[in-house]
Design a protein around this motif. Sequence first.
Motif, PDB file in Angstrom:
ATOM      1  N   LYS A 174      54.167  43.411  65.088  1.00  0.00           N
ATOM      2  CA  LYS A 174      52.957  42.678  64.687  1.00  0.00           C
ATOM      3  C   LYS A 174      51.901  43.552  64.021  1.00  0.00           C
ATOM      4  CE  LYS A 174      53.338  39.164  68.293  1.00  0.00           C
ATOM      5  NZ  LYS A 174      52.618  38.432  69.330  1.00  0.00           N
ATOM      6  N   LYS A 175      52.277  44.766  63.577  1.00  0.00           N
ATOM      7  CA  LYS A 175      51.326  45.654  62.909  1.00  0.00           C
ATOM      8  C   LYS A 175      51.902  46.133  61.585  1.00  0.00           C
ATOM      9  CE  LYS A 175      49.253  47.414  67.121  1.00  0.00           C
ATOM     10  NZ  LYS A 175      48.978  48.591  67.935  1.00  0.00           N
ATOM     11  N   CYS A 176      51.014  46.307  60.611  1.00  0.00           N
ATOM     12  CA  CYS A 176      51.426  46.836  59.319  1.00  0.00           C
ATOM     13  C   CYS A 176      51.588  48.353  59.443  1.00  0.00           C
ATOM     14  CB  CYS A 176      50.385  46.514  58.245  1.00  0.00           C
ATOM     15  SG  CYS A 176      50.172  44.741  57.958  1.00  0.00           S
ATOM     16  N   VAL A 177      52.710  48.868  58.975  1.00  0.00           N
ATOM     17  CA  VAL A 177      52.992  50.302  59.048  1.00  0.00           C
ATOM     18  C   VAL A 177      53.626  50.767  57.746  1.00  0.00           C
ATOM     19  CG1 VAL A 177      53.281  50.321  61.560  1.00  0.00           C
ATOM     20  CG2 VAL A 177      55.264  49.959  60.109  1.00  0.00           C
ATOM     21  N   ASN A 178      53.662  52.088  57.567  1.00  0.00           N
ATOM     22  CA  ASN A 178      54.344  52.705  56.439  1.00  0.00           C
ATOM     23  C   ASN A 178      55.565  53.414  57.009  1.00  0.00           C
ATOM     24  OD1 ASN A 178      55.221  54.246  54.296  1.00  0.00           O
ATOM     25  ND2 ASN A 178      53.170  54.904  53.690  1.00  0.00           N
ATOM     26  N   LEU A 179      56.752  52.844  56.823  1.00  0.00           N
ATOM     27  CA  LEU A 179      57.966  53.398  57.412  1.00  0.00           C
ATOM     28  C   LEU A 179      58.337  54.771  56.860  1.00  0.00           C
ATOM     29  CD1 LEU A 179      60.267  50.237  57.657  1.00  0.00           C
ATOM     30  CD2 LEU A 179      58.985  51.354  59.475  1.00  0.00           C
ATOM     31  N   SER A 180      57.772  55.152  55.736  1.00  0.00           N
ATOM     32  CA  SER A 180      58.101  56.459  55.177  1.00  0.00           C
ATOM     33  C   SER A 180      57.209  57.567  55.734  1.00  0.00           C
ATOM     34  CB  SER A 180      58.019  56.434  53.651  1.00  0.00           C
ATOM     35  OG  SER A 180      56.700  56.177  53.242  1.00  0.00           O
ATOM     36  N   ARG A 181      56.114  57.219  56.451  1.00  0.00           N
ATOM     37  CA  ARG A 181      55.198  58.251  56.964  1.00  0.00           C
ATOM     38  C   ARG A 181      54.760  58.063  58.416  1.00  0.00           C
ATOM     39  NH1 ARG A 181      52.633  62.019  53.775  1.00  0.00           N
ATOM     40  NH2 ARG A 181      53.203  61.908  51.607  1.00  0.00           N
ATOM     41  N   ASP A 182      55.074  56.947  59.026  1.00  0.00           N
ATOM     42  CA  ASP A 182      54.604  56.661  60.388  1.00  0.00           C
ATOM     43  C   ASP A 182      55.519  57.337  61.416  1.00  0.00           C
ATOM     44  OD1 ASP A 182      53.553  55.651  62.708  1.00  0.00           O
ATOM     45  OD2 ASP A 182      53.865  53.545  62.200  1.00  0.00           O
TER      46      ASP A 182
ATOM     47  N   LYS B 251      62.575  53.212  60.299  1.00  0.00           N
ATOM     48  CA  LYS B 251      62.807  51.873  60.838  1.00  0.00           C
ATOM     49  C   LYS B 251      61.869  51.656  62.016  1.00  0.00           C
ATOM     50  CE  LYS B 251      66.618  53.080  63.927  1.00  0.00           C
ATOM     51  NZ  LYS B 251      67.981  52.789  64.312  1.00  0.00           N
ATOM     52  N   CYS B 252      61.681  50.416  62.393  1.00  0.00           N
ATOM     53  CA  CYS B 252      60.764  50.077  63.489  1.00  0.00           C
ATOM     54  C   CYS B 252      61.231  50.689  64.804  1.00  0.00           C
ATOM     55  CB  CYS B 252      60.652  48.566  63.645  1.00  0.00           C
ATOM     56  SG  CYS B 252      59.836  47.763  62.262  1.00  0.00           S
ATOM     57  N   GLY B 253      60.312  51.347  65.486  1.00  0.00           N
ATOM     58  CA  GLY B 253      60.587  51.901  66.799  1.00  0.00           C
ATOM     59  C   GLY B 253      61.198  53.288  66.820  1.00  0.00           C
ATOM     60  N   LYS B 254      61.559  53.854  65.677  1.00  0.00           N
ATOM     61  CA  LYS B 254      62.158  55.197  65.645  1.00  0.00           C
ATOM     62  C   LYS B 254      61.027  56.227  65.652  1.00  0.00           C
ATOM     63  CE  LYS B 254      64.984  58.357  62.990  1.00  0.00           C
ATOM     64  NZ  LYS B 254      65.531  58.636  61.659  1.00  0.00           N
ATOM     65  N   LYS B 255      60.884  56.935  66.777  1.00  0.00           N
ATOM     66  CA  LYS B 255      59.810  57.912  66.927  1.00  0.00           C
ATOM     67  C   LYS B 255      60.322  59.312  66.614  1.00  0.00           C
ATOM     68  CE  LYS B 255      57.270  55.370  70.411  1.00  0.00           C
ATOM     69  NZ  LYS B 255      56.634  55.384  71.710  1.00  0.00           N
ATOM     70  N   CYS B 256      59.472  60.089  65.970  1.00  0.00           N
ATOM     71  CA  CYS B 256      59.799  61.489  65.703  1.00  0.00           C
ATOM     72  C   CYS B 256      59.519  62.302  66.957  1.00  0.00           C
ATOM     73  CB  CYS B 256      58.965  62.030  64.541  1.00  0.00           C
ATOM     74  SG  CYS B 256      59.372  61.265  62.963  1.00  0.00           S
ATOM     75  N   GLY B 257      60.378  63.271  67.215  1.00  0.00           N
ATOM     76  CA  GLY B 257      60.223  64.117  68.392  1.00  0.00           C
ATOM     77  C   GLY B 257      59.038  65.061  68.266  1.00  0.00           C
ATOM     78  N   TYR B 258      58.793  65.798  69.333  1.00  0.00           N
ATOM     79  CA  TYR B 258      57.679  66.741  69.394  1.00  0.00           C
ATOM     80  C   TYR B 258      57.792  67.778  68.276  1.00  0.00           C
ATOM     81  CZ  TYR B 258      54.560  70.355  71.069  1.00  0.00           C
ATOM     82  OH  TYR B 258      53.559  71.288  71.157  1.00  0.00           O
ATOM     83  N   GLY B 259      56.716  68.005  67.564  1.00  0.00           N
ATOM     84  CA  GLY B 259      56.687  69.002  66.499  1.00  0.00           C
ATOM     85  C   GLY B 259      57.219  68.512  65.165  1.00  0.00           C
ATOM     86  N   LYS B 260      57.707  67.287  65.126  1.00  0.00           N
ATOM     87  CA  LYS B 260      58.248  66.744  63.878  1.00  0.00           C
ATOM     88  C   LYS B 260      57.290  65.706  63.304  1.00  0.00           C
ATOM     89  CE  LYS B 260      63.034  67.696  64.854  1.00  0.00           C
ATOM     90  NZ  LYS B 260      64.399  67.209  64.771  1.00  0.00           N
ATOM     91  N   ILE B 261      57.371  65.543  61.979  1.00  0.00           N
ATOM     92  CA  ILE B 261      56.568  64.538  61.280  1.00  0.00           C
ATOM     93  C   ILE B 261      57.505  63.660  60.467  1.00  0.00           C
ATOM     94  CG2 ILE B 261      54.482  65.965  61.213  1.00  0.00           C
ATOM     95  CD1 ILE B 261      55.147  66.650  58.286  1.00  0.00           C
ATOM     96  N   CYS B 262      57.013  62.517  60.059  1.00  0.00           N
ATOM     97  CA  CYS B 262      57.821  61.578  59.281  1.00  0.00           C
ATOM     98  C   CYS B 262      57.521  61.759  57.797  1.00  0.00           C
ATOM     99  CB  CYS B 262      57.512  60.147  59.705  1.00  0.00           C
ATOM    100  SG  CYS B 262      58.533  58.907  58.868  1.00  0.00           S
ATOM    101  N   CYS B 263      58.541  62.162  57.040  1.00  0.00           N
ATOM    102  CA  CYS B 263      58.423  62.314  55.590  1.00  0.00           C
ATOM    103  C   CYS B 263      59.565  61.570  54.930  1.00  0.00           C
ATOM    104  CB  CYS B 263      58.481  63.790  55.203  1.00  0.00           C
ATOM    105  SG  CYS B 263      57.110  64.764  55.816  1.00  0.00           S
ATOM    106  N   GLU B 264      59.233  60.678  54.030  1.00  0.00           N
ATOM    107  CA  GLU B 264      60.216  59.886  53.297  1.00  0.00           C
ATOM    108  C   GLU B 264      61.166  59.145  54.235  1.00  0.00           C
ATOM    109  OE1 GLU B 264      62.090  62.613  50.590  1.00  0.00           O
ATOM    110  OE2 GLU B 264      60.221  63.006  49.531  1.00  0.00           O
ATOM    111  N   GLY B 265      60.658  58.697  55.367  1.00  0.00           N
ATOM    112  CA  GLY B 265      61.461  57.925  56.311  1.00  0.00           C
ATOM    113  C   GLY B 265      62.390  58.751  57.177  1.00  0.00           C
TER     114      GLY B 265
END
Length: 123
Positions: free
Chosen positions: A62-70, A76-90
């Motif tokens: 129910k929230k607007c997000v940017n899947l390539s940077r969130d 994809k929805c619900g895929k979290k990056c681990g500690y020390g990692k960032i989201c780049c280009e999905g």
Amino acid sequence: MKHLKTLFLVAMLIMALAISVTAKEAKKVKNRFLSERVVVTCDKYPNVCDIKGSVGSDCCMKKCVNLSRDGSNCGKCGKKCGYGKICCEGKCVNPKSNKKHCGKCGNKCNAESSCVFGMCSYA
């Protein structure tokens, strides 16, 4: 003179009563208006994410997000990056060692250098 004072007191009581009734009615209208507030979410209205100023054009939970940077919805929805990692280009990447995203997304090291501690050609 006595009748004039009595008439004045009655008029004051009527005005006070009218003011209190008006205030109560205004309060009822205000509460009713606030309870009828409409919340627009992207699960029901997907186009709301395309509005200028929106965080992203994708809808997750129910929230607007940017899947390539969130970092909580990376690729994809619900895929979290681990500690020390960032989201780049999905994709979840380590900015301290990734040559394509050294220190931040899109910071590419040249062919001769490597990415160490988030800096190109550190050594």
